[in-house]
Design a protein around this motif. Structure first.
Motif, mmCIF file in Angstrom:
data_model
loop_
_atom_site.group_PDB
_atom_site.id
_atom_site.type_symbol
_atom_site.label_atom_id
_atom_site.label_comp_id
_atom_site.label_asym_id
_atom_site.label_seq_id
_atom_site.Cartn_x
_atom_site.Cartn_y
_atom_site.Cartn_z
ATOM 1 N N SER A 189 0.125 -8.998 49.996
ATOM 2 C CA SER A 189 1.463 -8.649 50.476
ATOM 3 C C SER A 189 2.225 -7.889 49.391
ATOM 4 O O SER A 189 2.920 -6.905 49.676
ATOM 5 C CB SER A 189 2.236 -9.912 50.869
ATOM 6 N N ARG A 190 2.089 -8.325 48.156
ATOM 7 C CA ARG A 190 2.727 -7.620 47.041
ATOM 8 C C ARG A 190 2.177 -6.204 46.894
ATOM 9 O O ARG A 190 2.914 -5.260 46.595
ATOM 10 C CB ARG A 190 2.509 -8.395 45.740
ATOM 11 N N LEU A 191 0.875 -6.072 47.099
ATOM 12 C CA LEU A 191 0.230 -4.755 46.988
ATOM 13 C C LEU A 191 0.800 -3.784 48.024
ATOM 14 O O LEU A 191 1.149 -2.637 47.695
ATOM 15 C CB LEU A 191 -1.281 -4.906 47.169
ATOM 16 N N LYS A 192 0.930 -4.227 49.263
ATOM 17 C CA LYS A 192 1.477 -3.363 50.317
ATOM 18 C C LYS A 192 2.948 -3.042 50.044
ATOM 19 O O LYS A 192 3.403 -1.919 50.289
ATOM 20 C CB LYS A 192 1.307 -4.031 51.681
ATOM 21 N N HIS A 193 3.688 -4.032 49.536
ATOM 22 C CA HIS A 193 5.085 -3.801 49.193
ATOM 23 C C HIS A 193 5.200 -2.760 48.080
ATOM 24 O O HIS A 193 6.111 -1.912 48.091
ATOM 25 C CB HIS A 193 5.717 -5.124 48.754
ATOM 26 N N THR A 194 4.286 -2.787 47.116
ATOM 27 C CA THR A 194 4.253 -1.804 46.039
ATOM 28 C C THR A 194 4.100 -0.388 46.586
ATOM 29 O O THR A 194 4.755 0.547 46.125
ATOM 30 C CB THR A 194 3.102 -2.131 45.061
ATOM 31 N N ILE A 195 3.232 -0.224 47.578
ATOM 32 C CA ILE A 195 3.020 1.095 48.183
ATOM 33 C C ILE A 195 4.308 1.594 48.835
ATOM 34 O O ILE A 195 4.665 2.775 48.717
ATOM 35 C CB ILE A 195 1.883 1.043 49.221
ATOM 36 N N VAL A 196 5.030 0.704 49.509
ATOM 37 C CA VAL A 196 6.299 1.080 50.147
ATOM 38 C C VAL A 196 7.310 1.530 49.093
ATOM 39 O O VAL A 196 8.000 2.544 49.263
ATOM 40 C CB VAL A 196 6.855 -0.092 50.981
ATOM 41 N N LEU A 197 7.413 0.790 47.991
ATOM 42 C CA LEU A 197 8.345 1.150 46.916
ATOM 43 C C LEU A 197 7.979 2.497 46.294
ATOM 44 O O LEU A 197 8.865 3.299 45.947
ATOM 45 C CB LEU A 197 8.354 0.056 45.845
ATOM 46 N N PHE A 198 6.701 2.738 46.145
ATOM 47 C CA PHE A 198 6.222 4.010 45.583
ATOM 48 C C PHE A 198 6.634 5.191 46.464
ATOM 49 O O PHE A 198 7.184 6.191 45.975
ATOM 50 C CB PHE A 198 4.705 3.938 45.411
ATOM 51 N N ILE A 199 6.408 5.076 47.768
ATOM 52 C CA ILE A 199 6.751 6.173 48.682
ATOM 53 C C ILE A 199 8.267 6.356 48.760
ATOM 54 O O ILE A 199 8.771 7.485 48.847
ATOM 55 C CB ILE A 199 6.154 5.919 50.073
ATOM 56 N N TYR A 217 2.710 6.339 58.898
ATOM 57 C CA TYR A 217 1.550 5.510 58.574
ATOM 58 C C TYR A 217 1.989 4.170 57.990
ATOM 59 O O TYR A 217 1.476 3.111 58.380
ATOM 60 C CB TYR A 217 0.638 6.247 57.594
ATOM 61 N N LEU A 218 2.950 4.197 57.071
ATOM 62 C CA LEU A 218 3.432 2.946 56.480
ATOM 63 C C LEU A 218 4.072 2.045 57.538
ATOM 64 O O LEU A 218 3.855 0.826 57.542
ATOM 65 C CB LEU A 218 4.454 3.238 55.382
ATOM 66 N N SER A 219 4.877 2.636 58.422
ATOM 67 C CA SER A 219 5.603 1.832 59.409
ATOM 68 C C SER A 219 4.693 1.257 60.479
ATOM 69 O O SER A 219 4.996 0.207 61.049
ATOM 70 C CB SER A 219 6.706 2.673 60.063
ATOM 71 N N THR A 229 6.490 -13.253 54.952
ATOM 72 C CA THR A 229 7.694 -12.971 55.737
ATOM 73 C C THR A 229 8.752 -12.282 54.893
ATOM 74 O O THR A 229 9.373 -11.297 55.316
ATOM 75 C CB THR A 229 8.267 -14.276 56.325
ATOM 76 N N PHE A 230 8.967 -12.788 53.690
ATOM 77 C CA PHE A 230 9.982 -12.217 52.809
ATOM 78 C C PHE A 230 9.654 -10.778 52.438
ATOM 79 O O PHE A 230 10.507 -9.885 52.537
ATOM 80 C CB PHE A 230 10.123 -13.068 51.546
ATOM 81 N N LEU A 231 8.410 -10.512 52.012
ATOM 82 C CA LEU A 231 8.049 -9.159 51.586
ATOM 83 C C LEU A 231 7.951 -8.197 52.763
ATOM 84 O O LEU A 231 8.209 -7.004 52.607
ATOM 85 C CB LEU A 231 6.731 -9.194 50.809
ATOM 86 N N ARG A 232 7.593 -8.709 53.942
ATOM 87 C CA ARG A 232 7.613 -7.847 55.124
ATOM 88 C C ARG A 232 9.042 -7.409 55.434
ATOM 89 O O ARG A 232 9.298 -6.245 55.739
ATOM 90 C CB ARG A 232 6.991 -8.559 56.336
ATOM 91 N N GLU A 233 9.983 -8.362 55.350
ATOM 92 C CA GLU A 233 11.388 -8.027 55.577
ATOM 93 C C GLU A 233 11.879 -7.027 54.537
ATOM 94 O O GLU A 233 12.529 -6.024 54.876
ATOM 95 C CB GLU A 233 12.241 -9.288 55.511
ATOM 96 N N GLN A 234 11.567 -7.269 53.257
ATOM 97 C CA GLN A 234 12.008 -6.368 52.201
ATOM 98 C C GLN A 234 11.399 -4.979 52.354
ATOM 99 O O GLN A 234 12.055 -3.958 52.097
ATOM 100 C CB GLN A 234 11.653 -6.950 50.831
ATOM 101 N N SER A 235 10.151 -4.922 52.792
ATOM 102 C CA SER A 235 9.496 -3.627 53.004
ATOM 103 C C SER A 235 10.111 -2.887 54.184
ATOM 104 O O SER A 235 10.294 -1.659 54.129
ATOM 105 C CB SER A 235 7.987 -3.834 53.235
ATOM 106 N N CYS A 240 13.367 1.417 56.037
ATOM 107 C CA CYS A 240 14.491 1.853 56.874
ATOM 108 C C CYS A 240 15.377 2.814 56.079
ATOM 109 O O CYS A 240 15.761 3.886 56.566
ATOM 110 C CB CYS A 240 15.288 0.649 57.351
ATOM 111 N N GLY A 241 15.689 2.436 54.843
ATOM 112 C CA GLY A 241 16.476 3.316 53.981
ATOM 113 C C GLY A 241 15.737 4.607 53.665
ATOM 114 O O GLY A 241 16.340 5.687 53.625
#
Length: 382
Positions: A189-199, A217-219, A229-235, A240-241
């Protein structure tokens, strides 16, 4: 015995000598080799010829199917030499054969891999222009983090090229998720969240480019598969932003609804408030005009936690909602009204405050604060 007979006898003996056990063994081995003929391929093949300099020219049909400057992994397996096309970003995960010994000092494989990656990154890294901020992308530690950092950094430079290598980076993202995931919920989950932050950082640094395929693709493939649940919400909130900054209002609205659907499913007030404050903080940091539908969705989803779902004109009920009605405590309702006011939803905030004042009992310890908020909003709405 005559000389002629003696000569003939000698010839016969020599012939018998040639058929000694040693020669018989050689003949048997030769016969066995012929019988054990190699199994050659049955499908059509082309013949490659090694030049004096050691080069091989691939047939035109094969070359047409490969990328320019295609890399190959090459190894021997039994009696076959195998060429496998590989991507540049796959090299750190290959077990490379050391062909030269520069000294008697033996370096461990990790040290060699680090040196290889540093050389490759130095070649890719431009001296000017946007630069990656790796500390932003890794708020949590990961397994294989150094390899992931190198892969992300290389992807960053692919995306700031003109035109950006979008398809290649999507393939790199797939590779990172598959090869560096370890099958554990928290880490992956952290790995996928990292990809979102990078993009998200890429969109901020190169706003003039169209990265729609990556965001879609990310969405659709990355964020929905985040188990935490927490990292999915944060991602979702981050993405969204990101889509707002990328001027993709429809995708941004879809992600916003997913954020509130997740918040709506919580049964603990602190989780609800954490989600609400996170999405509002993100929206207030985005300096882009919001569509009427987007603003109305925010207004409805904030109001429902104050007024309740029974008030139909305020509510946009999510299909994924598990709760019949969610009405928060008075102090939390006041905090949401404050958020609405900061978001310049003055009329909606005042109406929500008035409804709150109507429903709370006279003995509520926060009733005077609610009355003060109603009066304050009334002045602002004039």
């Amino acid at each position: 015995m005559s000389d002629k007979q003696s000569t003939l006898s000698g010839i016969i003996k020599e012939k018998q000598s040639d058929e000694s056990p040693k020669n018989q063994s050689f003949n048997e081995n030769e016969s066995s080799t012929i019988k054990e003929k190699r199994q050659l391929p049955q499908n059509p093949v082309e013949i490659l010829k090694l030049t004096k300099s050691g080069g091989i020219t691939l047939p035109k049909l094969i070359r047409s199917q490969l990328e320019e400057k295609q890399l190959f992994a090459f190894w021997k397996e039994d009696d076959r030499y195998i060429l496998m096309p590989v991507k540049e970003y796959e090299i750190p995960d290959l077990n490379l054969l050391e062909t030269k010994k520069k000294s008697n000092k033996v370096e461990d494989s990790d040290t060699k891999a680090k040196k290889t990656r540093k050389k490759r990154t130095a070649k890719q890294k431009p001296s000017t222009g946007p630069q990656p901020e790796l500390t932003k992308y890794f708020p949590f530690p990961l397994e294989n983090q150094e390899k992931i950092q190198n892969a992300v950094e290389a992807s960053f430079y692919k995306l700031i090229e003109i035109p950006p290598k979008i398809d290649e980076v999507i393939e790199r993202i797939k590779y990172i998720i598959i090869n560096y995931g370890i099958g554990k919920t928290t880490n992956d989950s952290r790995l996928k969240h990292t990809i979102v932050l990078f993009i998200d950082d890429i969109i901020s640094k190169v706003p003039e480019q169209d990265f729609t395929p990556i965001l879609e693709y990310l969405s659709s493939k990355i964020v929905p598969n985040i188990d935490s649940t927490f990292l999915r919400e944060q991602s979702l909130i981050t993405l969204c932003g990101t889509t707002l900054k990328a001027q993709l209002p429809e995708l941004a609205l879809s992600l916003l609804r997913q954020v509130f659907a997740g918040i709506d499913s919580y049964d603990q007030e602190f989780a609800i408030m954490q989600g609400i404050k996170s999405i509002m903080k993100k929206l207030q940091s985005i300096d882009v005009p919001l569509s009427e539908d987007f603003q109305l969705t925010v207004q409805k989803n904030l109001s429902k936690f104050i007024i309740g779902k029974s008030k139909e004109r305020f509510i946009e009920v999510s299909e994924s909602s598990n709760n019949e009605q969610i009405i928060l405590s008075t102090d939390n309702c006041l905090e949401i009204i404050e958020l609405m006011q900061n978001f310049q939803m003055i009329d909606a905030a005042m109406e929500a405050a008035q409804k709150l004042l109507e429903r709370i009992p006279p003995e509520d310890i926060h009733i005077e604060d609610v009355r003060a908020k109603v009066n304050s909003l009334r002045k602002h709405s004039r």
